[in-house]
Design an enzyme around this catalytic site. Structure first.
Site, PDB file in Angstrom:
ATOM      1  N   THR A 197      39.912  19.907  19.431  1.00 53.49           N
ATOM      2  CA  THR A 197      40.011  21.136  20.223  1.00 53.49           C
ATOM      3  C   THR A 197      41.005  22.077  19.560  1.00 53.49           C
ATOM      4  O   THR A 197      42.048  21.635  19.072  1.00 53.49           O
ATOM      5  CB  THR A 197      40.456  20.857  21.674  1.00 53.49           C
ATOM      6  OG1 THR A 197      40.664  22.110  22.335  1.00 53.49           O
ATOM      7  CG2 THR A 197      41.721  20.027  21.777  1.00 53.49           C
ATOM      8  N   GLU A 227      39.650  17.673  26.607  1.00 63.42           N
ATOM      9  CA  GLU A 227      40.494  16.516  26.912  1.00 63.42           C
ATOM     10  C   GLU A 227      40.090  15.815  28.211  1.00 63.42           C
ATOM     11  O   GLU A 227      40.598  14.743  28.521  1.00 63.42           O
ATOM     12  CB  GLU A 227      41.965  16.955  27.026  1.00 63.42           C
ATOM     13  CG  GLU A 227      42.600  17.407  25.721  1.00 63.42           C
ATOM     14  CD  GLU A 227      42.489  18.916  25.496  1.00 63.42           C
ATOM     15  OE1 GLU A 227      41.493  19.507  25.958  1.00 63.42           O
ATOM     16  OE2 GLU A 227      43.381  19.497  24.863  1.00 63.42           O
ATOM     17  N   LYS A 265      40.110  32.579  24.962  1.00 62.10           N
ATOM     18  CA  LYS A 265      38.772  31.999  24.851  1.00 62.10           C
ATOM     19  C   LYS A 265      37.723  33.101  24.884  1.00 62.10           C
ATOM     20  O   LYS A 265      37.536  33.766  25.881  1.00 62.10           O
ATOM     21  CB  LYS A 265      38.531  31.007  25.965  1.00 62.10           C
ATOM     22  CG  LYS A 265      37.522  29.983  25.539  1.00 62.10           C
ATOM     23  CD  LYS A 265      37.465  28.843  26.495  1.00 62.10           C
ATOM     24  CE  LYS A 265      36.868  27.638  25.817  1.00 62.10           C
ATOM     25  NZ  LYS A 265      36.444  26.642  26.781  1.00 62.10           N
ATOM     26  N   TRP A 299      37.800  29.300  20.916  1.00 60.01           N
ATOM     27  CA  TRP A 299      39.229  29.637  21.014  1.00 60.01           C
ATOM     28  C   TRP A 299      39.674  30.554  19.876  1.00 60.01           C
ATOM     29  O   TRP A 299      39.250  30.399  18.742  1.00 60.01           O
ATOM     30  CB  TRP A 299      40.068  28.366  20.952  1.00 60.01           C
ATOM     31  CG  TRP A 299      39.946  27.495  22.163  1.00 60.01           C
ATOM     32  CD1 TRP A 299      39.335  26.282  22.213  1.00 60.01           C
ATOM     33  CD2 TRP A 299      40.451  27.750  23.473  1.00 60.01           C
ATOM     34  NE1 TRP A 299      39.435  25.771  23.486  1.00 60.01           N
ATOM     35  CE2 TRP A 299      40.110  26.640  24.287  1.00 60.01           C
ATOM     36  CE3 TRP A 299      41.171  28.797  24.064  1.00 60.01           C
ATOM     37  CZ2 TRP A 299      40.447  26.551  25.634  1.00 60.01           C
ATOM     38  CZ3 TRP A 299      41.499  28.712  25.399  1.00 60.01           C
ATOM     39  CH2 TRP A 299      41.145  27.616  26.182  1.00 60.01           C
TER      40      TRP A 299
HETATM   41  P1  AMP Z   1      37.720  23.512  26.010  1.00 60.35           P
HETATM   42  O1  AMP Z   1      38.630  22.369  25.795  1.00 60.35           O
HETATM   43  O2  AMP Z   1      37.453  24.286  24.774  1.00 60.35           O
HETATM   44  O3  AMP Z   1      36.482  23.098  26.719  1.00 60.35           O
HETATM   45  O4  AMP Z   1      38.450  24.529  26.963  1.00 60.35           O
HETATM   46  C1  AMP Z   1      39.003  24.150  28.208  1.00 60.35           C
HETATM   47  C2  AMP Z   1      39.638  25.344  28.842  1.00 60.35           C
HETATM   48  O5  AMP Z   1      38.639  26.344  29.133  1.00 60.35           O
HETATM   49  C3  AMP Z   1      40.298  25.073  30.179  1.00 60.35           C
HETATM   50  O6  AMP Z   1      41.586  24.526  30.047  1.00 60.35           O
HETATM   51  C4  AMP Z   1      40.331  26.469  30.779  1.00 60.35           C
HETATM   52  O7  AMP Z   1      41.387  27.238  30.246  1.00 60.35           O
HETATM   53  C5  AMP Z   1      39.009  27.058  30.298  1.00 60.35           C
HETATM   54  N1  AMP Z   1      37.971  26.850  31.322  1.00 60.35           N
HETATM   55  C6  AMP Z   1      37.019  25.895  31.352  1.00 60.35           C
HETATM   56  N2  AMP Z   1      36.223  26.044  32.426  1.00 60.35           N
HETATM   57  C7  AMP Z   1      36.684  27.123  33.102  1.00 60.35           C
HETATM   58  C8  AMP Z   1      36.288  27.798  34.299  1.00 60.35           C
HETATM   59  N3  AMP Z   1      35.237  27.430  35.017  1.00 60.35           N
HETATM   60  N4  AMP Z   1      37.025  28.871  34.686  1.00 60.35           N
HETATM   61  C9  AMP Z   1      38.088  29.284  33.966  1.00 60.35           C
HETATM   62  N5  AMP Z   1      38.502  28.703  32.827  1.00 60.35           N
HETATM   63  C10 AMP Z   1      37.802  27.637  32.401  1.00 60.35           C
END
Ligand code: AMP
Length: 548
Positions: free
Chosen positions: A185, A331, A445, A450
């Site tokens: 990640t 994670e 994001k 990212w």
């Molecule tokens: P990733 O590890 O790349 O899947 O990103 C995870 C992060 O995406 C989370 O910690 C949040 O900051 C953001 N995220 C995931 N789902 C949502 C959601 N439904 N609403 C807002 N932020 C989200």
């Protein structure tokens, strides 16, 4: 007293064996570079997974070796999921859309022994030729007719290798806590970090994910995961589908292609699909501008970023389709929370319903959530108090590959009390609905990918007229979030935003170039002297990017 129950290990291969036996005729349909509509059933799939296991051992791969994949959602990638993990190796999915230096960092850090790559990814690997570390072979995921020219050493053809092997293979049984998969990640500061899944965590996650109030996976449904298999195991769909015997439709490289998705949904009668908001906006725009419908689609799950209201309303009003928002992270495997109604909410008005769907959903059994204030006090679930969201559970990471997993130590994402700090800020309502309100982690994001704010800030302060710079993510209608650069200029200097963007042009990747630059006299700082990003986000709360 000890229980008298069998100690069967939770093995990923058991899902495959179950699917082959119980759902041999269920189809898996894929789009690939070499076939616009490939079809095979779970019986053939299972046979090919066993052939693949024999391929891996013929290539010298050993228990625990990391085997990298750079591929889209298709049947060969599915075979790798099961063939690699099933034989005790680690299926390391790599996002081919990352910047090349991140891809080579990840391959080297994980010490991948073999790479399996889609034809479309080969130019990227050619460019990284001198930076492929311990990679001994590259297997191109295609047949002989579609093998690309390559200057790389030891490039092999997937179908040729498979054809040479028997489908006789007994899946080994071993400790369920053995690593089964790996996904890096970049949603943290510093270099990308490797999350390592186990057979046990993957199975439990798939079981929980299939519950009726979670994704409702069922053999009566047809699922099209648009969320990539290189990102958090396509949210668990490859496992849940085989567990329940659900038909899978895999779009290959046609992820963000409204026309291709519409065609797949209609011709394969897709009932359920999952993806990030940017994908749904592209599909809705395509449907509307061509006056098309996707009548079989009843539910769409949205995650990875906050789901804009417009997606919920357009799907409901024009397509009679329910949007189910979920929250999770690499994670957390990723399922943390997901939307579903509670008893008593059946008669909600359309507006009340939308308000509920805009929340991030309720905790899935297995995931414990807590919000904490700055002094580490647990906050009430009153829908008002907002604090650092921490989670724990059997499919939550306790550390990153190569870094310490001692709770509380530098580099470990888990605190002394065993909570994983998500870097998200949230409130939780009395009935358990999560609302993400902000983020403490310093990353942005955009369209599901990212962007490092620090990288942009470091590039900006290299300009001699800029004394301090901060980058925050702000809402963008297409990408959900885009970077906004806020600069403080050296005394007596003046700069236009165009001049700053011109300066950054050759210092950053295209995706990381901010969408706008704002100038202020002073940046807010915390008591420890860090830039107060939360304060900045409040100042620029309703910021709108200028039209492109
Ligand atoms: P990733 O590890 O790349 O899947 O990103 C995870 C992060 O995406 C989370 O910690 C949040 O900051 C953001 N995220 C995931 N789902 C949502 C959601 N439904 N609403 C807002 N932020 C989200």
């Amino acid at each position: 007293m000890q229980a008298l129950m069998m100690q069967s290990q939770l093995m990923i291969s058991s899902i495959l064996t179950h699917a082959e036996r119980n759902f041999p005729d269920v189809e898996m349909v894929s789009v690939t570079v070499d076939n616009p509509r490939h079809r095979q059933n779970y019986k053939t799939f299972a046979k090919r997974c066993r052939q693949l296991a024999n391929v891996l051992s013929s290539l010298g791969a050993k228990f625990g070796d990391r085997i990298g994949t750079l591929a889209w959602n298709d049947y060969r990638h599915m075979e790798l999921y099961y063939g690699i993990s099933g034989s005790g190796m680690v299926c390391h999915t790599i996002n081919p859309k990352l910047f090349p230096e991140q891809v080579s960092y990840i391959i080297n850090h994980a010490e991948d022994k073999i790479l399996f790559a889609d034809v479309l990814v080969m130019p990227l690997l050619e460019a990284l030729k001198a930076h492929l570390g311990k990679v001994e072979a590259i297997v191109v995921m295609t047949d002989s007719a579609h093998m690309p020219e390559s200057t790389l050493p030891n490039v092999l053809c997937y179908e040729e290798l498979l054809a040479e092997q028997s489908d006789d293979f007994d899946w080994p049984e071993f400790d369920e806590n053995t690593a089964s998969g790996m996904c890096y990640t970049s949603g943290t500061t510093g270099n990308p970090k490797g999350v390592v899944y186990s057979h046990r965590s993957t199975l439990l996650h798939a079981l929980a994910g299939s519950l009726p109030d979670v994704t409702g996976a069922s053999t009566m449904e047809t699922s099209l995961p648009v969320v990539p298999m290189f990102h958090v195991n396509a949210w668990g769909a490859p496992y849940a589908a085989l567990m329940v015997g659900m038909k899978l439709v895999l779009p290959g490289p046609k992820m963000a292609d409204g026309e291709a998705l519409t065609d797949l949904m209609n011709s394969e009668q897709v009932t359920f699909s999952s993806g990030v908001p940017t994908i749904w906006l592209a599909l809705l725009d395509y449907l509307d501008s061509n006056n098309l419908k996707v009548p079989s689609l009843t539910r769409v799950s949205v995650g990875g970023a906050a789901c804009p209201r417009i997606i919920i309303e357009r799907f409901r009003r024009k397509h009679d389709c329910t949007v189910v928002q979920g929250w999770g992270m690499t994670e957390t495997s990723p399922l943390g929370t997901i939307f579903s109604l509670k008893k008593g909410m059946e008669d909600y008005s359309e507006e009340q319903l939308t308000e509920m769907q805009l929340l991030q959903g309720r905790g899935v059994f297995g995931i414990e959530m807590c919000i904490f204030d700055n002094s580490g006090r647990a906050l009430p679930w009153d829908g008002e108090a907002s604090g650092a969201l921490k989670v724990r559970g059997p499919w939550v990471a306790k550390g990153y590959y190569g870094l310490t997993d001692v709770p509380g130590d530098e580099g470990c994402p888990v605190d002394k009390n065993g909570w994983f700090d998500t870097g998200d800020v949230a409130s939780i309502s009395p009935d358990g609905f999560l609302k993400i309100t902000d983020r403490t982690k310093d990353v942005i994001k955009s369209g599901g990918e990212w962007i490092s704010s620090i990288e942009i800030e470091n590039a900006a302060v290299n300009h001699e007229d800029i004394s301090e710079a901060a980058v925050i993510g702000r809402y963008h209608p297409k990408w959900t979030e885009r970077p906004l650069l806020i600069c403080v200029l050296q005394e007596g200097k003046s700069l236009s935003s165009e001049e700053v963007l011109e300066f950054l042009k050759d210092k950053l990747h295209k995706m990381a170039i901010p969408d706008a630059v704002e100038f202020i006299d002073e940046l807010p700082h915390t008591a420890t002297g860090k830039i107060n990003k939360l304060g900045l986000r409040q100042t620029f709360e309703n910021y709108e990017f200028p039209a492109a």
